[in-house]
Design a protein around this motif. Structure first.
Motif, mmCIF file in Angstrom:
data_model
loop_
_atom_site.group_PDB
_atom_site.id
_atom_site.type_symbol
_atom_site.label_atom_id
_atom_site.label_comp_id
_atom_site.label_asym_id
_atom_site.label_seq_id
_atom_site.Cartn_x
_atom_site.Cartn_y
_atom_site.Cartn_z
ATOM 1 N N UNK A 1 35.977 47.742 42.316
ATOM 2 C CA UNK A 1 34.940 48.617 42.223
ATOM 3 C C UNK A 1 34.556 48.724 43.674
ATOM 4 N N UNK A 2 34.323 47.888 44.529
ATOM 5 C CA UNK A 2 33.751 48.077 45.843
ATOM 6 C C UNK A 2 34.690 48.884 46.682
ATOM 7 N N UNK A 3 35.875 48.551 46.625
ATOM 8 C CA UNK A 3 36.972 49.376 47.297
ATOM 9 C C UNK A 3 36.805 50.895 46.747
ATOM 10 N N UNK B 1 40.678 47.950 52.370
ATOM 11 C CA UNK B 1 41.863 47.501 52.063
ATOM 12 C C UNK B 1 41.702 46.070 51.737
ATOM 13 N N UNK B 2 40.756 45.458 52.401
ATOM 14 C CA UNK B 2 40.349 44.040 52.055
ATOM 15 C C UNK B 2 40.033 43.766 50.867
ATOM 16 N N UNK B 3 39.130 44.649 50.241
ATOM 17 C CA UNK B 3 38.778 44.409 48.876
ATOM 18 C C UNK B 3 39.696 44.612 47.912
ATOM 19 N N UNK B 4 40.498 45.668 48.130
ATOM 20 C CA UNK B 4 41.696 45.685 47.174
ATOM 21 C C UNK B 4 42.546 44.545 47.249
ATOM 22 N N UNK B 5 42.887 44.240 48.451
ATOM 23 C CA UNK B 5 43.704 42.989 48.579
ATOM 24 C C UNK B 5 43.299 41.564 47.895
ATOM 25 N N UNK B 6 41.860 41.622 47.985
ATOM 26 C CA UNK B 6 41.181 40.346 47.112
ATOM 27 C C UNK B 6 41.521 40.423 45.629
ATOM 28 N N UNK B 7 41.576 41.737 45.155
ATOM 29 C CA UNK B 7 41.783 42.009 43.640
ATOM 30 C C UNK B 7 42.961 41.668 43.297
ATOM 31 N N UNK B 8 43.947 42.224 44.221
ATOM 32 C CA UNK B 8 45.098 41.802 43.868
ATOM 33 C C UNK B 8 45.591 40.292 43.917
#
Length: 374
Positions: A95-97, A44-51
């Motif tokens: 990609x990490x997420x 979730x943190x990686x997805x948040x970084x992307x957004x």
């Protein structure tokens, strides 16, 4: 009582293998749950970084658009393209997420695998391939009116310095060209793409080239389409030692080198009438023309070799789509990339360096073509 105790002992003995099998699962369960929970938090943190990066890219694009040559009425389009240029980096945390999703129960579904593959494709085409630079050598056996020593040329085109191609890439291009054993460097047009206002600073690396440099302007350099920067660009190139040959010719090691202006933004027909004497050439003739279809306008047998760019080799090579829908708009003659036979003489089309439209290349790696003319 003894019999009952024996039966209980027997049951305990019979149950022990089952208990031993279940025991490790019971021991790992708290750890497994904690690991799964922590993985979900990281995902979730990686997805948040992307957004968050997508939002930050709006600010970066807004700042990046300042002090650029932008055609009137295209400010919004340029801003959108710059946002895409910066926003594509969001695929890295995504990609990490997506990879972490595969570690979860039922994580390897077809949909999740397809999403990961799509992200990987965007990452490669948007962040990797456009930043590559290769050198490919070609030996061309030409029919020339006079026998001369072989001539080695480094051919590049469609540098498109500005919107997507940045200063470090131009510096690297010059370094690679300087490392080549060639007689001259030929640039077949489209030097810019919505570049910064200071063209002199942008193109300064070309002053370090140790070889003679000849070039012509392309359609994006002459407002077809693009901002009206042709005069400023021509001056900046000349200040850095580039000989701009639009409508001009020169002699080099026995070769007649001639440049033609762009098919859309210039007057190549008038230049042909003025520069090409009637009859068969008495010396080998090299013609520089940004668009390959310009070769169709040349008189029969008037060139020993025509070199062009413009098509980017398709830039993003998708099955069927690129060849059937994209490339015909770049060359009505079907001269997309490589060596062709025309009525004027052999034509070589290079796939170029930079990008337009989208900051991406796929299966068309940026390259320098070294031509050995024999």
């Amino acid at each position: 009582a003894a019999l009952w105790a024996g039966r209980q002992e027997g049951r305990g003995h019979n149950a022990s293998p089952s208990l031993m099998k279940r025991q490790p699962t019971m021991d790992r369960s708290p750890f497994s749950s904690a690991f799964t929970s922590r993985t979900a938090q990281v995902r979730r943190a990686l997805a948040g970084v992307g957004w968050a990066w997508l939002l930050l890219s709006v600010v970066l694009a807004w700042l990046d658009r300042e002090e650029r040559w932008i055609d009137a009425g295209r400010e919004g389009v340029v801003l959108l393209k710059l946002w895409i240029f910066w926003a594509v980096w969001a695929v890295i945390p995504w990609c990490g997420a997506a990879l972490l999703c595969l570690r979860q129960p039922a994580g390897r579904s077809v949909l999740r695998l397809a999403w990961l593959a799509a992200l990987a494709l965007v990452a490669y085409s948007g962040l990797v391939e456009p930043r590559l630079l290769t050198v490919r050598e070609h030996r061309l056996h030409l029919q020339t009116p006079a026998k001369l020593p072989p001539l080695r040329l480094a051919l590049v085109a469609d540098v498109h310095a500005g919107l997507f191609v940045r200063g470090w890439q131009i510096e690297r291009l010059v370094d690679r060209l300087n490392a080549l054993d060639v007689d001259a460097v030929v640039v077949a047009g489209d030097w810019t793409y919505d570049p910064p206002r200071d063209l002199h600073a942008l193109l300064q690396p070309f002053s370090r080239l140790r070889h003679p440099v000849w070039g012509v302007l392309g359609n994006h350099d002459t407002g077809a389409p693009g901002p009206p920067l042709a005069q400023a660009l021509r001056q900046a190139l000349q200040d850095h030692g580039v000989q701009v040959l639009d409508g001009r010719r020169l002699q080099f090691q026995g070769w007649d080198v001639m440049g033609l202006s762009d098919l859309w933004g210039g007057e190549p027909r008038g230049e042909m009438a003025r520069l090409l004497p009637p009859g068969t050439p008495t010396a080998p003739r090299l013609v520089l023309a940004h668009q390959p279809d310009t070769a169709a306008l040349l008189p029969a047998g008037s060139a020993s070799l025509v070199v062009s760019g413009h098509t980017h080799g398709g830039q993003i090579m998708l099955p069927w789509v690129t060849r059937q829908l994209v490339l015909p708009g770049m060359s009505a003659q079907g001269w997309f990339e490589g060596l062709y036979t025309t009525q004027a003489g052999p034509l070589f089309v290079t796939g170029g360096i930079g990008t337009i439209g989208l900051p991406a290349r796929l299966a068309v790696v940026p390259r320098i073509d070294v031509l050995l003319l024999e």
